[in-house]
Design an enzyme around this catalytic site. Structure first.
Site, PDB file in Angstrom:
ATOM      1  N   GLY A  88       0.851  -1.175   0.000  1.00 49.85           N
ATOM      2  CA  GLY A  88       0.000   0.000   0.000  1.00 49.85           C
ATOM      3  C   GLY A  88       0.884   1.222   0.000  1.00 49.85           C
ATOM      4  O   GLY A  88       1.878   1.269  -0.730  1.00 49.85           O
ATOM      5  N   SER A 120       5.554  -5.426  -1.659  1.00 51.78           N
ATOM      6  CA  SER A 120       5.552  -4.008  -2.016  1.00 51.78           C
ATOM      7  C   SER A 120       6.023  -3.161  -0.829  1.00 51.78           C
ATOM      8  O   SER A 120       7.178  -3.250  -0.435  1.00 51.78           O
ATOM      9  CB  SER A 120       4.167  -3.598  -2.522  1.00 51.78           C
ATOM     10  OG  SER A 120       4.192  -2.324  -3.118  1.00 51.78           O
ATOM     11  N   ALA A 121       5.157  -2.354  -0.229  1.00 54.54           N
ATOM     12  CA  ALA A 121       5.563  -1.555   0.932  1.00 54.54           C
ATOM     13  C   ALA A 121       6.104  -2.436   2.050  1.00 54.54           C
ATOM     14  O   ALA A 121       7.005  -2.032   2.792  1.00 54.54           O
ATOM     15  CB  ALA A 121       4.390  -0.721   1.440  1.00 54.54           C
ATOM     16  N   HIS A 157       8.150  -3.215  -7.838  1.00 53.65           N
ATOM     17  CA  HIS A 157       7.442  -2.838  -9.072  1.00 53.65           C
ATOM     18  C   HIS A 157       8.398  -2.201 -10.088  1.00 53.65           C
ATOM     19  O   HIS A 157       7.982  -1.341 -10.872  1.00 53.65           O
ATOM     20  CB  HIS A 157       6.306  -1.840  -8.797  1.00 53.65           C
ATOM     21  CG  HIS A 157       5.346  -2.232  -7.726  1.00 53.65           C
ATOM     22  ND1 HIS A 157       4.241  -3.018  -7.965  1.00 53.65           N
ATOM     23  CD2 HIS A 157       5.316  -1.926  -6.401  1.00 53.65           C
ATOM     24  CE1 HIS A 157       3.569  -3.173  -6.834  1.00 53.65           C
ATOM     25  NE2 HIS A 157       4.204  -2.536  -5.876  1.00 53.65           N
ATOM     26  N   GLU A 192       8.021  -6.915 -11.238  1.00 55.25           N
ATOM     27  CA  GLU A 192       6.777  -7.545 -10.810  1.00 55.25           C
ATOM     28  C   GLU A 192       6.782  -9.040 -11.155  1.00 55.25           C
ATOM     29  O   GLU A 192       7.351  -9.467 -12.147  1.00 55.25           O
ATOM     30  CB  GLU A 192       5.588  -6.833 -11.444  1.00 55.25           C
ATOM     31  CG  GLU A 192       5.457  -5.400 -10.934  1.00 55.25           C
ATOM     32  CD  GLU A 192       4.083  -4.810 -11.167  1.00 55.25           C
ATOM     33  OE1 GLU A 192       3.395  -5.253 -12.108  1.00 55.25           O
ATOM     34  OE2 GLU A 192       3.699  -3.907 -10.392  1.00 55.25           O
TER      35      GLU A 192
END
Length: 233
Positions: A88, A120-121, A157, A192
């Protein structure tokens, strides 16, 4: 340490967490419950995030317990069988984790061998800082310092392409700015569909795409799954 650091939760056109769930299941073998940190959620509630992750983790028989439900989130971390940090907004995630003392609590658990999964985060905050996130600083954390379980930075990403008509900096140019200002630090451009697995002192790349490596004074290069990544450690 036992880490699974995932670039992205969802590949284009696929259901949420579908592509990495098999690898997560193998990584969490023998674990029946994870403590989940949902604080990267911004446009939906922490409860919704917990429910969304639980729906996928049902496939691997793992219960998800979110720290937002506890009056003492740091204690939940200290007692966790495994830790999972979702993606997020990295700044929102970092701010809340710092306020609740979760960065240091998670690092102690990681060093003790507790499995850690982040996407991700959740991968960004495992690094020394959050300075190579792609996110906007929508809130101001106490600092950019993160967990620091690994010595290098991750750019999740990671994109090679520059959209047609875009006149701004590419992702590569942005990372080159970072290494100019931070010459001692490696940055891993994690594309990704890929993830990094750290176990038994060894770091390995999982996925079908190479990872791009940046460091000041070193020509940018690519590493493939199966390559020796010990230089990052």
């Amino acid at each position: 340490m036992n880490l699974l650091l995932i670039s992205n939760s969802t590949n284009a056109g696929e259901p949420y967490l579908k592509y990495p769930i098999g690898e997560i299941g193998r990584f969490l073998e023998g674990v029946d419950e994870v403590v989940f940190v949902p604080y990267a959620a911004v446009t939906f509630s922490y409860a919704e995030y917990e429910k969304k992750v639980q729906a996928r983790f049902d496939e691997i028989g793992v219960k998800v317990r979110s720290v937002h439900r506890s009056k003492n989130p740091a204690r939940m971390i200290r007692e966790a069988k495994a830790i999972c940090v979702g993606g997020g907004n990295t700044f929102a995630l970092t701010k809340k984790m710092q306020e609740q003392g979760l960065m240091s609590a998670i690092l102690r658990k990681i060093k003790a061998g507790t499995p850690y999964v982040g996407w991700s985060a959740g991968s960004n905050v495992c690094c020394p800082t959050i300075c190579t996130t792609n996110d906007m600083p929508i809130v101001e954390p106490l600092s950019f310092k993160a967990i620091g379980a690994v010595k290098f930075q991750i750019n999740p990403h990671y994109l090679d392409a520059n959209p047609e008509g875009h006149a701004g900096e590419t992702r590569e140019q942005r990372i080159e700015e970072y290494i100019e200002a931070n010459p001692r630090r490696y940055v891993a451009g994690l594309r990704e569909g890929c993830m990094l697995h750290y176990a038994e002192g060894k770091l390995s790349l999982i996925g079908s795409r190479p990872m791009r490596i940046f460091k000041k004074g070193v020509p940018t290069f690519e590493v493939q799954p199966g390559d020796d990544l010990s230089f990052l450690l």
